[in-house]
Design a protein around this motif. Structure first.
Motif: not given
Ligand code: F6P
Length: 578
Positions: A529, A369, A230, A533, A222-225, A168-171, A365, A227, A284
């Protein structure tokens, strides 16, 4: 998220000179003809050439704006006051430009050659970002090649025909716009790509409709895994695969892209299928990283590499070209003029190309963002407006929906027109040339109409010539008047191919960095954001029956305002769950 304590002290030129530069821009716009465009053309036959910048076949025409030499000088004075040149150097040197997260901003390394020498500051010292990215790219390529060759197959031994990209988002937005741009209208994709972003059962059903789990590769990005959307969608996809093929199928059917190896391992994705990137890649800006794995899976490695090459060409141009000939700088300055001199609060992106239909969503975004910020790096409130609200649709569709407002609404909305001259030289049979000419005619006509407008005298004369009565003319003519003098910029290039797509997206990425520097804000964090969340995480248990709450952090029930409490109660009552 707590930034590690390794960053140098925040440095930024004091805002005084910047204040003066913004004031000067406003004063220029407030000159008697300061917002008009047509007199500039009347006064200068060479205006179009003088206000068009070029990088190879890509041109950026700023002439249909009210920017004249004095305004341009004032914009460059602002760039100097904000030390844009120094910012650009620090960015490419891998300094912690993202100051509030103490991170370098080095997505350029994802598209640079391995030996480009791009380094990024990390918590453990400077690392060779280009070499890191290239090594991971090699691993990605091996997977992509083995999927395409039929060496990597599904659990039942069948070849993969489809890829389901979850993120989602940048991912999601970047990989989606690129995949669509390179597959719409074509029949030569190597795998059919499907995207799942929203946390909505309908989205899941839609994304998996008609898919055979045995022939589907799932890529979780997912950058953070961490979210929520996701994680929930990835869990649903896992259950979908396991139900059809059994638990052991997960290893063959999943791949992931993340900076959080621990969380990916906990999810159970085979380590050889996990592709890493570093925290110097913002979400992003991550389509060039393993987050974009779906792109080469869908279009082949050669095209993906060509897209990276196009972006790298724009990186080099942004890094090396003098500011006055620098496309991202000029595009950024045009936006500053419209936002800070003219006071425009919105900005419209019109790509006259169906393949770029998701570009506005991606740029929303990238721009909003990044630059939707209200304080400077120092934490002081900004003394000027920052990012406008972006919207857009493909041309010509937009002309039949919101362009009425852009032509005649009470507020000025600057427009970016984006157009390829050639619809696709590699397969002319796929395009009706007359259709592409019609697209182009509309793009040019819209820009011209916005600038020229339609004066009342001309309308009255035309109505009279057609025999309208004076009463009719008096009643109708004012409604048909378009004041004109509405600004636009036009980006024109030879053909939308992977290279020019990469170049185009990178142009906007750097434009955003330029504007962030001039506004004095951190373009690379997104603290705004976070609150939503957190609150959603707190409310979810309240909406979940006690028996199903396992795994949800129950926490103490938060006090809500009376509206939120009433809405939660009503939601539960409508579901019969009170
Ligand atoms: O890639 P992630 O960590 O799942 O985050 C998804 C998106 O959520 C955000 O943190 C915004 O909520 C974006 O910056 C990012 O692209």
């Amino acid at each position: 998220m707590h930034p590690p304590a390794y960053t140098p002290a925040m440095t930024q030129p004091p805002p005084t000179a910047r204040h003066a530069a913004f004031a000067r821009l406003k004063a220029l716009a407030d000159r008697p003809d300061g917002r008009r465009i047509t007199p500039l053309f009347a006064a200068d036959p060479g205006r179009a050439a003088r206000f068009t910048a070029q990088l190879d076949d890509l041109s950026l025409d700023l002439s249909k704006t009210a920017i004249d030499e004095a305004a341009l000088d004032a914009l460059f004075a602002l760039a100097e006051a904000a030390d844009l040149d120094g910012f650009r150097r620090r960015l490419f040197a891998g300094d912690a430009i993202n100051q509030t997260e103490r991170r370098a901003v080095m997505h350029m390394a994802l598209r640079a050659p391995a030996d480009a020498g791009l380094r990024a500051m990390t918590a453990h010292g400077a690392e060779d970002a280009a070499a890191f990215a290239a090594a991971e790219r090699d691993r990605m390529r091996r997977l992509v090649d083995s999927v395409h060759a039929g060496d990597a197959r599904g659990a039942t031994g069948q070849r993969f025909t489809d890829v389901l990209a979850i993120g989602i988002g940048g991912s999601d937005l970047g990989p989606r716009v690129a995949t669509e741009a390179l597959t719409i209208g074509r029949r030569d994709q190597t795998l059919n790509a499907h995207f799942l972003s929203n946390v909505d059962g309908n989205a899941f059903l839609e994304a998996t409709r008609g898919l055979d789990p045995a022939r589907t590769l799932v890529v979780v990005a997912s950058k953070t895994f961490t979210t929520q959307e996701t994680s929930m969608n990835a869990a649903a996809a896992r259950a979908w695969i396991v139900t059809a093929l059994g638990e052991t199928a997960v290893a063959a059917h999943f791949a992931a892209a993340s900076t959080n190896r621990t969380a990916v391992a906990a999810f159970g994705i085979e380590p050889s299928r996990v592709f890493a990137f570093q925290d110097w890649v913002g979400g992003r800006y991550s389509l060039w990283s393993p987050v974009g794995l779906v792109i080469p899976l869908a279009v082949g490695w050669k095209k993906f590499q060509s897209m990276l090459d196009g972006a790298w060409a724009m990186d080099c141009h942004f890094r090396d070209a003098p500011l006055r000939q620098n496309l991202p700088v000029l595009l950024g300055l045009a936006g500053i003029w419209h936002t800070n001199a003219l006071g425009c609060a919105s900005h419209c992106i019109l790509a006259y190309d169906e393949r770029l239909r998701r570009l506005p969503a991606h740029l929303q975004q990238v721009e909003m963002e990044s630059n939707g910020k209200h304080v400077m790096l120092s934490g002081e409130p900004v003394g000027w407006d920052t990012c406008p609200a972006l919207f857009g649709e493909p041309g010509t569709n937009a002309q039949h929906s919101f362009m009425q407002l852009v032509h005649q609404g009470s507020r000025v909305v600057p427009v970016d027109f984006i157009l390829a001259a050639d619809p696709g030289p590699d397969r002319p049979e796929a395009h009706r040339p007359e259709a592409h000419r019609a697209l182009a005619a509309n793009a040019f006509a819209q820009a011209e109409a916005l600038m020229r407008g339609r004066p009342e005298a001309e309308i009255r004369a035309e109505m009279a010539a057609r025999g309208a009565s004076l009463a009719d003319i008096d009643a109708i003519a004012p409604h048909r008047v378009a004041a004109g003098e509405r600004p636009s910029t036009t980006i024109l290039f030879r053909a939308l191919d992977p290279f020019s797509l990469g170049r185009l997206i990178a142009l906007y990425e750097h434009k955003v960095a330029v504007q962030g520097c001039l506004w004095g804000i951190d373009s690379f964090d997104q603290w705004g954001v976070e609150l939503g969340k957190q609150l959603a995480g707190g409310i979810l248990p309240e909406l979940t029956p006690a028996a199903e709450r396992q795994g949800l952090s129950a926490g103490p029930r938060r006090e809500h305002d009376s509206s939120t409490t009433a809405l939660i109660d009503r939601f539960l009552s409508l579901r019969g769950e009170t």
